[in-house]
Motif scaffolding. Structure first.
Motif, short mmCIF file in Angstrom:
data_model
loop_
_atom_site.label_atom_id
_atom_site.label_comp_id
_atom_site.label_asym_id
_atom_site.label_seq_id
_atom_site.Cartn_x
_atom_site.Cartn_y
_atom_site.Cartn_z
N GLU A 1 -14.97 -10.77 -14.70
CA GLU A 1 -13.99 -10.10 -14.67
C GLU A 1 -13.15 -9.87 -15.99
N ASP B 1 0.76 -1.05 0.01
CA ASP B 1 -0.25 0.06 -0.21
C ASP B 1 1.05 1.07 -0.01
N GLY C 1 -8.73 0.52 -7.15
CA GLY C 1 -8.59 -0.48 -6.17
C GLY C 1 -9.94 -1.50 -6.25
N ARG C 2 -10.62 -1.17 -7.09
CA ARG C 2 -11.89 -2.20 -7.19
C ARG C 2 -11.68 -3.66 -7.57
N SER C 3 -10.66 -3.52 -8.42
CA SER C 3 -9.88 -5.07 -8.70
C SER C 3 -8.60 -5.01 -7.72
N SER C 4 -7.93 -6.40 -7.95
CA SER C 4 -6.52 -6.52 -7.44
C SER C 4 -5.70 -5.66 -8.31
N LEU C 5 -4.24 -5.48 -7.76
CA LEU C 5 -3.46 -4.75 -8.61
C LEU C 5 -3.04 -5.85 -9.90
N ARG C 6 -2.74 -7.04 -9.58
CA ARG C 6 -2.53 -8.14 -10.40
C ARG C 6 -3.76 -8.16 -11.54
N GLY C 7 -5.08 -7.95 -11.09
CA GLY C 7 -6.07 -8.01 -12.11
C GLY C 7 -5.94 -6.74 -13.03
N TRP C 8 -5.70 -5.57 -12.47
CA TRP C 8 -5.59 -4.59 -13.31
C TRP C 8 -4.35 -4.50 -14.25
#
Length: 343
Positions: A178, A11, A70-77
């Motif tokens: 997703e 963070d 931050g609605r999804s994970s950083l990995r997903g973004w």
């Protein structure tokens, strides 16, 4: 206790990266670079293209980090950014091919063939550090299974959207909802693309993956087969070589367009070219695309320096060699972490 002390490192790095700290951004993405690069390779079929796509995706992510809410994970973004970057590349460059995609096999050895430079060739993937097993509980393919030559070659026959849907769902375990958000489309469209992609792969993939074959054989036996193949070529031993091959073995050598199918045609080429016309071979065993591989080095004489010539990826069936793809060029050995020159 201060708020700064209680902030998790990720963070804190995210906040710092949003404020323009490029070192913090580098720390954020470092744990994901390897898997993101593998994803780009699966999409594009080339380590060079994967390098370019990942670099471009990370630049886009760095510039657009303020948009990550931050609605999804950083990995997903990051997978969203990387996938969209790859889709742009697919639209510009089309698909990559192997010689088997271009025409029928040659019956006899073709001598002094010239490289076909106008074709965008599929390339090998150095798999060191690529994790074993699936990326998540919802994934249908193991991570190494999804870089096997047959898998990556089959994916090249899909449209960009079909590639993305299949890889994100079946390899990486993202949900259809997703993926729809990632690709800015509907869940229905994702499911349709996924169904079409699965039908194509079912028609093109062998029934047994290389990962399953390799586990059945065990590491020692797999290494023994690769070593026996390399030694037979190095010694010019045609009898030892033919004993390792299945009846329907294939051998191709991109960027040469010619390829050979069947033990007789493969041995005709082997005897006519590498076993007799090449002065001296040496080798190093390695792996690529989750499969056994051999880097071959060619020299003018046994006691002369040998320069990297090719990286040959072996496909095994039971305990025999069913497929050989020799990627010509010293860069493939170097990319696999091997020397360009053996003194």
């Amino acid at each position: 206790m201060s708020e700064e002390f209680c902030t998790p490192p990720a963070d804190a790095d995210l906040a710092a990266a949003r404020d323009g700290d490029d070192a913090a951004f580098t720390r954020l993405v470092a744990p994901l670079r390897r898997e993101l690069h593998a994803h780009c390779y699966r999409m594009l079929g080339s380590t060079h293209d994967a390098d370019d796509a990942l670099q471009e995706a990370l630049v886009r992510a760095w510039r657009g980090l303020s948009g990550f809410e931050g609605r999804s994970s950083l990995r997903g973004w990051l997978y969203t950014v990387a996938t969209r970057t790859c889709l742009d590349a697919v639209a510009r460059r089309g698909r990559r091919a192997l010689p088997v995609d271009l025409g029928p096999a040659a019956d006899r050895a073709v001598l002094d063939a010239a490289p076909l430079t106008e074709v965008a060739w599929l390339g090998p993937y150095p798999d060191a550090g690529l994790p074993l097993g699936p990326a998540g509980p919802a994934a249908r393919y193991e991570q190494r299974e999804a870089v096997e030559l047959a898998f990556v070659a089959a994916v090249q026959h899909l449209s960009g959207n079909q590639r993305a849907a299949l890889l994100l769902f079946d390899v990486l375990g993202f949900s259809a909802d997703e993926i729809a958000a990632m690709m800015d489309t509907s869940t229905t469209s994702v499911n349709s693309a996924l169904a079409r992609a699965r039908r194509t792969l079912t028609a093109k993939l062998p029934q047994v993956s290389q990962q399953r074959t390799l586990r059945t054989l065990g590491d020692l036996r797999v290494r023994g087969i690769a070593s026996s193949f390399a030694t037979a070529l190095e010694r010019g031993d045609a009898d030892a070589l033919v004993a390792l091959l299945t009846e329907d073995v294939t051998w191709s050598m991109p960027p040469l367009a010619q390829w050979y199918a069947g033990r007789a045609a493969v041995m005709d080429f082997a005897v006519a070219v590498p076993l007799t016309r090449c002065p001296s071979w040496r080798h190093r065993l390695t792996t690529a695309n989750g499969q056994p591989a051999v880097a071959f080095y060619l020299g003018e004489a046994p006691d002369a320096p040998h320069r990297a010539w090719s990286l040959t990826v072996l496909t095994l069936r039971r305990d025999a060699v069913a497929g050989l793809v020799s990627f010509l060029g010293a860069e493939h050995a170097v990319r696999a972490g091997l020397p360009e020159l053996l003194p």
